[in-house]
Structures are given as C-alpha cells and as structure tokens.
Design an enzyme around this catalytic site. Structure first.
Site, short mmCIF file in Angstrom:
data_model
loop_
_atom_site.label_atom_id
_atom_site.label_comp_id
_atom_site.label_asym_id
_atom_site.label_seq_id
_atom_site.Cartn_x
_atom_site.Cartn_y
_atom_site.Cartn_z
N HIS A 357 0.81 -1.22 -0.04
CA HIS A 357 0.05 0.05 -0.02
C HIS A 357 0.86 1.22 -0.05
CE1 HIS A 357 -3.82 -1.79 0.79
NE2 HIS A 357 -3.29 -2.69 1.53
N LYS A 545 -8.13 14.22 4.47
CA LYS A 545 -7.26 12.81 4.34
C LYS A 545 -6.34 12.86 5.50
CE LYS A 545 -6.44 14.11 0.30
NZ LYS A 545 -6.76 12.71 -0.22
N ARG A 546 -5.36 11.78 5.85
CA ARG A 546 -4.41 12.33 6.81
C ARG A 546 -3.38 13.38 6.45
NH1 ARG A 546 -3.51 8.46 10.94
NH2 ARG A 546 -1.83 9.53 11.36
N LYS A 551 1.01 14.49 0.85
CA LYS A 551 -0.48 14.94 0.42
C LYS A 551 -0.55 16.16 0.15
CE LYS A 551 -2.27 11.03 2.83
NZ LYS A 551 -2.90 10.05 2.07
N THR A 653 -8.84 6.78 -1.83
CA THR A 653 -9.91 6.28 -2.04
C THR A 653 -10.84 7.21 -1.68
OG1 THR A 653 -9.53 5.35 0.38
CG2 THR A 653 -9.49 3.72 -1.59
N LYS A 657 -14.62 8.45 -3.46
CA LYS A 657 -15.92 8.71 -2.82
C LYS A 657 -16.31 9.90 -3.05
CE LYS A 657 -13.90 6.19 0.98
NZ LYS A 657 -12.93 6.20 2.28
C1 26V Z 1 2.32 4.80 6.95
C2 26V Z 1 3.68 5.60 7.57
C3 26V Z 1 3.79 5.12 8.94
C4 26V Z 1 5.06 5.92 9.43
C5 26V Z 1 5.39 7.27 8.74
C6 26V Z 1 4.92 7.57 7.43
C7 26V Z 1 3.91 6.83 6.88
C8 26V Z 1 3.68 7.13 5.77
C9 26V Z 1 2.29 6.29 5.24
C10 26V Z 1 2.00 5.33 5.64
C11 26V Z 1 0.98 4.62 4.83
C12 26V Z 1 0.97 3.02 5.13
C13 26V Z 1 0.20 2.43 4.32
C14 26V Z 1 -1.23 2.94 3.77
O1 26V Z 1 -2.14 3.26 4.76
N1 26V Z 1 -1.35 3.26 2.66
C15 26V Z 1 -2.54 3.81 1.90
O2 26V Z 1 -3.39 2.72 1.55
C16 26V Z 1 -4.67 3.11 0.98
C17 26V Z 1 -5.48 1.88 0.46
O3 26V Z 1 -4.78 1.17 -0.55
C18 26V Z 1 -4.37 3.90 -0.30
O4 26V Z 1 -5.30 4.54 -0.92
C19 26V Z 1 -3.28 5.10 -0.10
O5 26V Z 1 -3.00 5.81 -1.22
C20 26V Z 1 -2.17 4.76 0.78
O6 26V Z 1 -1.51 5.72 1.13
#
Ligand code: 26V
Length: 809
Positions: A357, A545-546, A551, A653, A657
């Site tokens: 992801h 979004k986060r 982003k 996603t 929406k």
């Molecule tokens: C996690 C972390 C954790 C530590 C610091 C920075 C950081 C940056 C990003 C993440 C994301 C982890 C995986 C995630 O949530 N990905 C999201 O998954 C969604 C579903 O597939 C997708 O639509 C998003 O684009 C993607 O960011």
C-alpha cells in the site's frame, strides 16, 4: 423473513423497549432506542449468520481470509439496516414514534480501529465480499482505544484517548469457547527422536489468551452474513487460578499490564524500542490467533490433509503488518503437523497473497533481528532459514543478482525486512492502482519483479457505493434511482446510464438542489461545531485525508493565502466565493504535520474574521476527521482536492468517494486519479502539476531548485516571507515551514506545482460560474464512478488471485 412493515417494526420496538428497559417507548431516551433497534436488527442478522455458517460448513467452499491490523468499519446500525432491507421501515417506524432516525444512528460510537485509507479499504472489501456472496472473512484486533480523538486547542492538535468501548458495543459477540493461546518468549529446544526425526520443544513461554469477538458482515439483500473476527488479549489464568493467589504479586500485575497492552491501542508509537516491541507483539498476536482458527476450521470442515490447504484457504495480508503469518504457518505445519520444510513451504507459499500500500521508505517495516529473536525465538529460527534458503537460491540460480543479495535478503544489516518476507512467501504481490503497481515493478521492487514476474499484479482500489452513496447521500441516491432505476445498486457500472442526462435540464436542476441541500446540512454542522457561518452558495472545496507532507495540504493553504493576499490588495476582486474545508489528523509525533495544522487554523481565524474580504473566502478545519464525519462532508463537496506529489499516493480512495458524490477533482496524475481521468476524460477533471516521470527526473538529475522559484515567483515570495516574518501572528511560529521548504529543497515540489495549481483553480472558478458547464461535469463524474466500486475490485481479487467461487443459493 425480515421485518417488512412499519407497523410490525413499531410493535417490535415497543416489545423490545419493554423487555430491555421495562418502559413505554415514549419514555425511552435516544440511547435506549439505539440499543433497542440494534437488538431487533441483530436478531434478524443472526438467523442469516447461522445459515451462512452452516452452508459454509456443509459445502466447504474455498474461503478467503483478509488479515489486517486495521479495520475502519464505521458505524454499523444504518448500514446493517440497509443491507437487511429494513432501512425504510425502520426510519418510518422511528418517525412515527417521534424519534429522529439520524439521531438514533449517531448514538453509535464510530470504532476508529484504523489510521486511514488502508483500514477503510479493508472495511469496504468485507462489505463487497459479503454482498457478492463470497465466503470471505476478516481477522483483526479489537483495540480498546482506537484512533485518538483530535481537538484543537489554540489551533494546535491535541490528542485525547478514544475509549470507544465505555458503553456496551452491540456488534461484537464474545466467543470464549473459541479462545486460543498465543505464545511469546521462552526457549526452543530441538530433540532428536529415536526415528531420527526432530521434535521442537518451545518452553517457558509467556502465554496470552486471544478471545474472539465476532462482528457480522451483512451482504446487501442476499442473506449472506460473513464474519469479522476481532481478537482481544487476556490473561490465560482462569478466575479460579487467580483466586488462589489471593493478592496478586507485582510480577503478575506487570504481566497483566503487558497483556492488556497487546490489544490496548491502535499503532503505538514505534520510534522507540518499546514501541517497536509492542508492535511486533500485536502483529504476532493477530497472526498466531487467526492462523490457529483458520487451520482448526479447515480441519473441522474439510477432513482433508493439510496438503490440501491451498485448495480451501487463501490468506490476503494487508500490507506487511501481518506478514509474520508466513513463518507462523511454517511453524504450525512443521512443529505441530509434522511436515518437512519443503512440503510446508509449498503449502505456505500457495496460501498467502500480499498487498503493498505504499512506496514511502519511512513506512516500510523493518524489525531489529534481536527483537524478533527475544520475543519469538522459534519464528526467528524460521525466518533465518527462509532467508538462508532464499539467498542460496539467488546465489546459485541468479548470478546476475549476486551483488544485489544484501538488497534483496529477508534479513540484512541486523534487520528483518518485512516486505521481502512477504514477497518471498506469497504467490501474489499486488499494488493498489496502475501507476503504483508499475512503480513497484519498475522501481521499488524491480529486482523481485525480475525474479518473480508472474507474482506481480494490480488491483485498483474501490469503495463500497452502498455506504458512500446509498447511505451517506440518500437524496442523490433517490434522484439517481428515479432517473435510471435501482439496478445501479447491484451493478454500479449502470451508473453510466446517467450519461444520457447531461443535457436534461430538469435533472440537472434537481441535482443542483440535492447538492445545495447537502451543503446546507454541512453548513449547519459547521455552524454548530465551530460557530462559523458559511454560505451554501460558495464553492465547497474539500481536502480530507491524513495530514502528510506528500499529500500537500501545504500547497492548498498556500493557494488560500495567495487568494487572501489578492483580496486584500483588491477587495472587489471578482471570484466565486469559496469555502475551503479541511479534515486531517497528524500522527502525534509528526512535528511538521502538526505545524501545518496550526498554520491552517491560524490562517482560518484571520481570514474568517476579516471584514475587508467580504466573506469571499472562508477556511474551515473540522476537528476529529473520521469515517462518520466523512459521511457528512463528502455529499456536500463541490471540489475534491487530490493533490499529492505524483508517484507518492499509492491509490487514494477519498478521491473515489468524492467523485461518486458529484465533486469535481483537482488532482495530480497520481494513484487512482489517473484512472479516474481515463474514465471521465478532460475537461471533466482538473489535472495539474508535475507527472511522476518528471518528479523522478528531477530527483535523478538533482536539477530542481526550490530557492529559485521562491525568488522569482512574486506570489510565492510574498507567502513565504509572510511565514518567515510572523505576519500570521504568533511571533515567528511559521519560520520553521519557511526554512524547512528551502533547506530541504522542497522535496514534495510544492513550490514547483504552485503556478499550475493556481491556474487550475482559476479554471474551476470559471467553470463553476456557469452551472450549465459545471453540472454536466458532475453528472459525468457520478456516471463513471461505478468503476470504483469495491465490488469491481473484489471481483478482480476473487478471480485473479483468490480463485474463489460465489455461494450459490
Ligand atoms: C504509513 C506511515 C507510517 C510511518 C510514517 C510515515 C507513513 C506514511 C504512510 C503510511 C501509509 C501506510 C500504508 C497506507 O495506509 N497506505 C494507503 O493505502 C490506501 C489503501 O490502499 C491507499 O489508498 C493510499 O494511497 C495509501 O497511502
């Protein structure tokens, strides 16, 4: 048979209120009515649930299990009512009894068992699996504390614990009989038996009891109810054993506390070693309890040798978080079932499939070997062996990769690389949008793609149109049904039938009215929660979004500051009034993200209180963005901000929406935006900014110079200098942002994309002025959003990866 008439529902409500609270319904509170309605719906669900389970046991179909550390399921009462075909009767019954349905539904806590897109995707997938009649279930953790509750104090984010379980949660049924023990720590001994075989003795372990809480996952009007099993960690000691000890020793108290932590809270901070240890314990807790259940059920249902496991079971691992499942499966097959390595490996690698992801390096999980060794000694041995054999394989069969072995190894430089473990141990590796999968194949996982070209595949994300349109936007759903019939609910691609309405002025008027009503409702919510009045005629420009640098909420607020500067210089500037709406949580330890929140809040309070600009722009940052707040914002959006640096957002996603609810996208060519553009085509989407190749080229050639843009683009000079010089009050609070952008050479290309972003928003303004141009575009977006239903995604997973069949009636 479900309850089909309003009168019958009313009778049920009266009876249940009497039996649960010994009251007349007129005297019941909203909370009590909430529990009453839940109890009624649950009884109906339970009939279908038992039937579904019975059918699965008898017919022994192949089952898919979705393993995920996060499930953002949202509130369930209303969506369960919809899927049971009871929403209308329930609404009518409640109204007749003088209750407001929405108020009853909002009594439910919104379980925040996830961070964002990844967890919400898992929930959409479960909804589609059940609706498409696939035997598919989720396994996750029942965190006592979900995602923190966000409050702004003086514009700063503060975090409050989210104790969502303080009142009984009606949707999770505790099933103590199915509890299982998970072993941590201890020592491993190998005993050679008389026949020459080896027995593994894992002794002196710390055991934790995993107790399942089953949440029903109701299919849409198809009598299928699958299961989301959420595990809670408890002490394995029975109350009797505890009573023996009379006073609990300190040691026992400490042990209890450490057990409670396992399902204590979502994603603890993993920057320090204790945080990391806890995270590993959570991950192993999830996989060990889930695999125990999967294997037990397989044996009970099928009475086949475990050689046949891959014919009956497929396990999707949601990101690397559950990838310890791979060595755990090896452990079970070898130590508990007596398989040799090769047989066990053959079975394991035919059971697991892995979804990636993100390509962000800071998000890729690596665990220090010594931690795995201490916490999970047997798993450590198995990972070592997997690594050893994999490296040997590379050495002997891929001389072209010999110098790459340290980059590919599962263990290197004292760390276990979880993504490598997941790739080596799975038969499928998928990305979540076309561009993302191409980046995996050609850049991030290039060498693995070279090794295993057939493993890699794409599955573009999707969202359940039942929650995000039918439930969240009932007025739009009704209008669509009035126009094209209700087949779109079962077959969302049929939304394309709306394409014939792009010039139907009566329809367009109604569509405009629906949007206006939704905006009015959101405006009321904004007024209630912030005290600020916003104009429902203004453009609702939404970024939810986060909060993350990639982003680029910062780009959005730069545009806002630019408009404000323009308006200050010329208060009569002719722009369509805009309301910029933000919703975003920052990770508690993410300093820069928190600074951006403070900046947006500061700019908001200046702009919202400046009479000189005559309410032409307003900035609203809504607190505590979560699934249920998204359901309020999305139906009211005109503009959807999807502005990540190209190549960084795996899919997104929220973009889907918002599109489905008739917002027009302002976006970069990133993630699923690209596929949205392929559907609606220019000029029905506003694309701007660098493309992924251009971003890559700048990185490779190191030819980007942020300072130069700062110096040459006067609009940017002005904004940046305002940040530096404390124009937004708080002394020089935002100097850090100024310095950060320049000293890091603006790694997310905010300054670079500013110009084209501003121009694109000018086009948005021009388009919106002329509703005869704007409205057909919104129709085209809604019409093409059917592709982004998670029903399509699940269909692709089912036939392309899982090879599972629909349950037939
Ligand atoms: C996690 C972390 C954790 C530590 C610091 C920075 C950081 C940056 C990003 C993440 C994301 C982890 C995986 C995630 O949530 N990905 C999201 O998954 C969604 C579903 O597939 C997708 O639509 C998003 O684009 C993607 O960011």
């Amino acid at each position: 048979m479900t309850i089909k008439s309003v009168d019958e529902f009313i009778q049920n409500i009266k009876k249940k209120t009497k039996s649960l609270y010994d009251k007349q319904v007129e005297k019941a509170s909203n909370t009590e009515l909430y529990y009453v309605v839940c109890a009624i719906v649950k009884e109906e669900i339970e009939k279908d649930w038992s039937k579904t389970n019975r059918e699965y046991q008898e017919q022994q179909p192949k089952q898919v299990y979705y393993l995920s550390m996060e499930f953002l399921i949202g509130r369930l009462l209303e969506s369960n009512l919809i899927n049971m075909g009871m929403r209308e009767v329930c609404n009518e019954a409640l109204k007749k009894l003088n209750f407001t349905p929405k108020e009853i539904y909002e009594e439910e806590p919104d379980p925040g068992l996830g961070n964002g897109g990844l967890g919400r995707l898992a929930a959409c997938f479960l909804d589609s699996l059940a609706t498409l009649s696939y035997p598919g279930h989720g396994f996750g953790i029942r965190y006592q504390y979900g995602m923190f509750e966000q409050r702004f104090i003086n514009g700063y984010q503060t975090e409050l614990p989210d104790y969502w379980l303080k009142d009984p949660y009606p949707w999770g049924t505790r099933n103590e009989q199915a509890a299982t023990e998970v072993k941590f720590g201890g020592t491993v001994r190998m005993l050679e038996l008389d026949d020459g075989s080896i027995e593994i003795k894992h002794e002196y372990t710390d055991n934790v009891l995993a107790v399942p809480y089953n949440v029903p996952i109701v299919g849409y009007e198809n009598e299928i109810v699958n299961t989301l099993c959420l595990w809670k960690a408890e002490s394995p000691l029975s109350p009797k054993e505890r009573n023996y000890q009379e006073l609990l020793s300190n040691e026992q108290l400490e042990r209890d506390h450490s057990i409670d932590q396992i399902s204590g809270m979502l994603y603890p901070n993993d920057s320090d070693d204790e945080g990391k240890m806890l995270r590993i314990r959570q991950q192993y807790f999830l996989v060990a309890s889930s695999l125990a259940k999967i294997v037990t059920d397989f044996k009970e249902n099928n009475r086949l040798s475990l050689h046949h496991l891959p014919e009956k079971v497929v396990i999707q691992i949601n990101d690397t978080h559950p990838s310890l499942a791979i060595p755990e499966m090896m452990r079970m097959l070898m130590d508990e079932e007596g398989f040799g390595w090769d047989e066990a490996w053959e079975i394991t690698t035919n059971v697991f499939a892995y979804t990636n992801h993100t390509t962000l390096h800071e998000a890729l999980e690596k665990w220090p070997v010594h931690m795995i060794e201490t916490l999970l000694p047997r798993i450590h041995m198995i990972i070592n062996e997997i690594n050893e054999r994999f490296c040997q394989h590379l050495w002997h069969n891929h001389p072209e990769l010999r110098d790459k072995i340290p980059d590919l190894a599962v263990i290197a430089y004292g760390q276990v690389h979880m993504a490598h473990l997941a790739i080596v141990g799975s038969f499928s590796v998928n990305g979540v949008a076309n561009l993302h999968t191409e980046i995996l194949k050609n850049q991030e996982m290039k060498n693995f793609y070279h090794l295993y070209p057939d493993r890699f595949n794409n599955k573009t994300n999707g969202i359940t149109h039942r929650r995000w349109l039918l439930m969240a936007n009932p007025e739009l759903a009704d209008l669509i049904t009035e126009k094209i019939g209700n087949q779109w609910i079962d077959r969302p691609r049929e939304l394309t039938n709306l394409l014939r309405c792009t010039e139907d002025s009566a329809f367009l008027d109604k569509l405009a009215k629906v949007k206006k009503n939704n905006k009015q409702k959101l405006a009321n919510y904004i007024h209630e929660t912030t005290g600020i009045t916003v104009d429902e005629h203004s453009i609702f420009d939404v970024q939810i979004k986060r909060l993350h640098e990639y982003k680029r909420q910062l780009l959005n607020i730069f545009h806002v500051i630019y408009l404000y500067n323009e308006l200050k210089a010329n208060p009569n500037l002719d722009i369509v009034p805009r309301t910029f709406i933000f919703g975003a949580k920052a990770a508690p330890s993410y300093y820069f993200a928190k600074e951006v929140i403070k900046l947006i809040n500061t700019v908001a309070s200046i702009i919202n209180h400046d009479p000189e600009i005559k309410d032409k722009i307003k900035v609203i940052f809504l607190e505590n963005y979560n699934t249920s707040l998204a359901e309020k914002i999305i139906p009211a959006a005109d503009v959807s901000e999807q502005i990540s640096t190209a190549g960084k957002e795996a899919s997104g996603t929220g973009n889907m929406k918002l599109m489905m609810n008739g917002a027009l996208t302002v976006g970069t060519l990133d993630g699923a935006n690209i596929e949205m553009k392929d559907q609606v085509e220019d000029p029905n989407i506003f694309i701007f900014g660098l493309r992924e190749e251009e971003v890559s080229d700048y990185h490779r050639n190191q030819s980007y110079n942020a300072k130069e843009i700062y110096q040459t683009d006067e609009r940017i000079t002005e904004i940046m200098d305002e940040l530096r010089d404390g124009v937004f009050g708080q002394d020089v609070e935002f100097k850090d942002i100024y310095y950060h952008l320049l000293s890091t050479n603006d790694p997310y290309f905010i300054l670079k994309d500013f110009q084209s972003y501003v121009e694109t928003h000018q086009q948005v303004d021009q388009n919106y002025r002329n509703q005869a141009i704007w409205l057909p575009k919104t129709v085209i977006n809604i019409a093409h959003s059917g592709k982004f239903s998670s029903d399509r995604t699940i269909q692709e997973y089912a036939s392309g990866i899982w090879k599972i069949e629909k349950q037939v009636k």
